[in-house]
Design an enzyme around this catalytic site. Sequence first.
Site, PDB file in Angstrom:
ATOM      1  N   LYS A 177       0.723  -1.005   0.280  1.00  0.00           N
ATOM      2  CA  LYS A 177       0.246   0.464  -0.303  1.00  0.00           C
ATOM      3  C   LYS A 177       0.446   1.200  -0.517  1.00  0.00           C
ATOM      4  O   LYS A 177       1.953   1.293   1.104  1.00  0.00           O
ATOM      5  CB  LYS A 177      -1.121   0.264   1.363  1.00  0.00           C
ATOM      6  CG  LYS A 177      -1.970  -1.115   1.127  1.00  0.00           C
ATOM      7  CD  LYS A 177      -2.641  -1.394   2.598  1.00  0.00           C
ATOM      8  CE  LYS A 177      -1.567  -1.247   3.837  1.00  0.00           C
ATOM      9  NZ  LYS A 177      -1.993  -1.570   5.311  1.00  0.00           N
ATOM     10  N   THR A 208      -8.155  10.208   7.614  1.00  0.00           N
ATOM     11  CA  THR A 208      -7.579   8.610   7.010  1.00  0.00           C
ATOM     12  C   THR A 208      -7.558   8.270   8.018  1.00  0.00           C
ATOM     13  O   THR A 208      -6.514   6.989   7.766  1.00  0.00           O
ATOM     14  CB  THR A 208      -6.104   8.956   6.405  1.00  0.00           C
ATOM     15  OG1 THR A 208      -5.436   9.855   7.298  1.00  0.00           O
ATOM     16  CG2 THR A 208      -6.747  10.011   5.542  1.00  0.00           C
ATOM     17  N   GLY A 210      -7.401   4.535   9.652  1.00  0.00           N
ATOM     18  CA  GLY A 210      -8.895   3.115   9.778  1.00  0.00           C
ATOM     19  C   GLY A 210      -8.322   3.196   7.831  1.00  0.00           C
ATOM     20  O   GLY A 210      -8.899   1.992   8.035  1.00  0.00           O
ATOM     21  N   THR A 211      -8.206   3.854   7.814  1.00  0.00           N
ATOM     22  CA  THR A 211      -7.470   3.025   5.999  1.00  0.00           C
ATOM     23  C   THR A 211      -7.211   1.735   5.908  1.00  0.00           C
ATOM     24  O   THR A 211      -7.681   1.142   4.910  1.00  0.00           O
ATOM     25  CB  THR A 211      -6.567   4.196   5.049  1.00  0.00           C
ATOM     26  OG1 THR A 211      -5.598   4.943   5.640  1.00  0.00           O
ATOM     27  CG2 THR A 211      -7.674   5.702   5.036  1.00  0.00           C
ATOM     28  N   GLY A 212      -6.123   1.203   6.916  1.00  0.00           N
ATOM     29  CA  GLY A 212      -5.558   0.662   6.069  1.00  0.00           C
ATOM     30  C   GLY A 212      -6.220  -0.878   6.737  1.00  0.00           C
ATOM     31  O   GLY A 212      -6.570  -2.044   6.500  1.00  0.00           O
ATOM     32  N   CYS A 213      -7.075  -0.675   8.273  1.00  0.00           N
ATOM     33  CA  CYS A 213      -7.604  -1.559   8.465  1.00  0.00           C
ATOM     34  C   CYS A 213      -8.960  -2.466   7.764  1.00  0.00           C
ATOM     35  O   CYS A 213      -9.739  -3.403   7.089  1.00  0.00           O
ATOM     36  CB  CYS A 213      -8.289  -1.947   9.822  1.00  0.00           C
ATOM     37  SG  CYS A 213      -6.896  -1.769  11.179  1.00  0.00           S
TER      38      CYS A 213
HETATM   39  N1  ATP Z   1      -5.271  10.161   1.205  1.00  0.00           N
HETATM   40  C1  ATP Z   1      -5.227   9.426   0.294  1.00  0.00           C
HETATM   41  N2  ATP Z   1      -6.243   9.518  -0.808  1.00  0.00           N
HETATM   42  C2  ATP Z   1      -6.908   8.176  -1.339  1.00  0.00           C
HETATM   43  N3  ATP Z   1      -6.416   6.853  -0.857  1.00  0.00           N
HETATM   44  C3  ATP Z   1      -5.642   7.075   0.686  1.00  0.00           C
HETATM   45  C4  ATP Z   1      -5.406   8.273   0.688  1.00  0.00           C
HETATM   46  N4  ATP Z   1      -4.029   7.484   1.952  1.00  0.00           N
HETATM   47  C5  ATP Z   1      -3.950   6.415   1.990  1.00  0.00           C
HETATM   48  N5  ATP Z   1      -4.457   6.054   1.554  1.00  0.00           N
HETATM   49  C6  ATP Z   1      -5.155   4.313   0.514  1.00  0.00           C
HETATM   50  O1  ATP Z   1      -5.712   4.211   1.520  1.00  0.00           O
HETATM   51  C7  ATP Z   1      -5.265   2.863   2.064  1.00  0.00           C
HETATM   52  C8  ATP Z   1      -4.529   2.124   2.850  1.00  0.00           C
HETATM   53  O2  ATP Z   1      -3.083   2.828   3.005  1.00  0.00           O
HETATM   54  P1  ATP Z   1      -2.259   2.934   3.392  1.00  0.00           P
HETATM   55  O3  ATP Z   1      -0.437   2.921   3.244  1.00  0.00           O
HETATM   56  O4  ATP Z   1      -2.748   4.219   4.230  1.00  0.00           O
HETATM   57  O5  ATP Z   1      -2.167   2.047   4.592  1.00  0.00           O
HETATM   58  P2  ATP Z   1      -2.004   2.136   6.209  1.00  0.00           P
HETATM   59  O6  ATP Z   1      -0.923   3.026   6.602  1.00  0.00           O
HETATM   60  O7  ATP Z   1      -1.958   1.125   6.532  1.00  0.00           O
HETATM   61  O8  ATP Z   1      -3.466   2.195   6.874  1.00  0.00           O
HETATM   62  P3  ATP Z   1      -3.391   3.138   9.059  1.00  0.00           P
HETATM   63  O9  ATP Z   1      -2.614   3.948   9.111  1.00  0.00           O
HETATM   64  O10 ATP Z   1      -4.973   2.302   9.318  1.00  0.00           O
HETATM   65  O11 ATP Z   1      -3.322   1.747   9.388  1.00  0.00           O
HETATM   66  C9  ATP Z   1      -4.361   2.602   0.035  1.00  0.00           C
HETATM   67  O12 ATP Z   1      -5.182   2.066  -0.908  1.00  0.00           O
HETATM   68  C10 ATP Z   1      -4.103   3.373   0.348  1.00  0.00           C
HETATM   69  O13 ATP Z   1      -3.697   3.488  -1.507  1.00  0.00           O
HETATM   70  C1  HMH Z   2      -6.681  -1.329  16.952  1.00  0.00           C
HETATM   71  C2  HMH Z   2      -5.888  -0.829  16.344  1.00  0.00           C
HETATM   72  N1  HMH Z   2      -5.183  -1.756  15.331  1.00  0.00           N
HETATM   73  C3  HMH Z   2      -4.871  -0.961  13.924  1.00  0.00           C
HETATM   74  C4  HMH Z   2      -4.970   0.360  14.295  1.00  0.00           C
HETATM   75  C5  HMH Z   2      -4.011   0.995  12.721  1.00  0.00           C
HETATM   76  O1  HMH Z   2      -3.713   1.862  12.766  1.00  0.00           O
HETATM   77  C6  HMH Z   2      -5.102   0.836  15.150  1.00  0.00           C
HETATM   78  N2  HMH Z   2      -5.012   2.446  15.039  1.00  0.00           N
HETATM   79  N3  HMH Z   2      -5.703   0.374  16.167  1.00  0.00           N
END
Ligand code: ATP
Ligand code: HMH
Length: 267
Positions: A177, A208, A210-213
């Site tokens: 990602k 943003t 929760g994007t990863g979850c």
């Molecule tokens: N500002 C943004 N605009 C559009 N897409 C985004 C943006 N930020 C993240 N994404 C997308 O969101 C998804 C999650 O990516 P990201 O790299 O932010 O994950 P993450 O860091 O694991 O998230 P978290 O911080 O919630 O754990 C990917 O598909 C990424 O391309």
């Molecule tokens: C509980 C939990 N899982 C995952 C993330 C990822 O950012 C978070 N902030 N909190």
Amino acid sequence: MKNYKVATLTIAGSDCSGGAGIQADLKTFSAIGTYGMSVITAITAQNTQGVFEVEELSKNIIKKQIEVVFDDIEPSAVKIGMVSSPEIILEIANTLKKYDPKNLVVDPVMMSKSGYSLLRPEAKENMIKYLIPMAYIVTPNVPEAQEITGMKIETLEDMKIAGQKILEMGPKHVLMKGGHLKGDAIDVLIGKDIFEVYESKRLDRKNTHGTGCTISSSIASHLALGYGIKESVALSKIYITEAIKNSFDIGHGVGPVHHFYKFDKLK
Ligand SMILES: Nc1ncnc2c1ncn2[C@@H]1O[C@H](COP(=O)(O)OP(=O)(O)OP(=O)(O)O)[C@@H](O)[C@H]1O
Ligand SMILES: Cc1ncc(CO)c(N)n1
């Protein structure tokens, strides 16, 4: 028409403010239409401004939750999020092995957006040794992929190289990602004979959390519904982009994405 009568399971930490962790996962499962279940690994006290405290649950109650779920209801996909300690990781890996879970999505959660370590440093080794090789797909962000591979990632080319290195650790697929890099939000899917790039414009939104979850549970949901890996990621990229667009200012910090099913689409 897909069969929506399928169950999905998340094994992750709780975020009381509802933006990430178990809460984001269950919202995603419901919005996409699968039946969501949860095994809680830790309770975090966090909000949009940061993580303030974490209490891990015992490995015994984590194991027991997994066993009673699988002994009764077979999930069509399982997503793993925050797992914090080496002992918890080992317990989860050993317990899951008995059930040979379908469509295992491993999100190697390490750090919250606010910079709090959700994976103890000494747990990284077990994550690489036990969880990553079991995965159908692993979904690291850039800092996580750097930790896993030991290489610096600054460009799309670096993402491809790091993704290939993680693939060699044993999972069937890797979704790198790119949310943390500059420019557009570009993710790369790598697998045997698979190389796909998913691109969306970077949305200029601060919310943003929760994007990863969310993207990893969306992938799990789509796999559970029977979509192939490329389609599951493509649909999940659309889902996360919409969830970021639907976010609004709630709380005083980095607000959460919003899982908003537009019922008026049906009218
Ligand atoms: N500002 C943004 N605009 C559009 N897409 C985004 C943006 N930020 C993240 N994404 C997308 O969101 C998804 C999650 O990516 P990201 O790299 O932010 O994950 P993450 O860091 O694991 O998230 P978290 O911080 O919630 O754990 C990917 O598909 C990424 O391309
Ligand atoms: C509980 C939990 N899982 C995952 C993330 C990822 O950012 C978070 N902030 N909190």
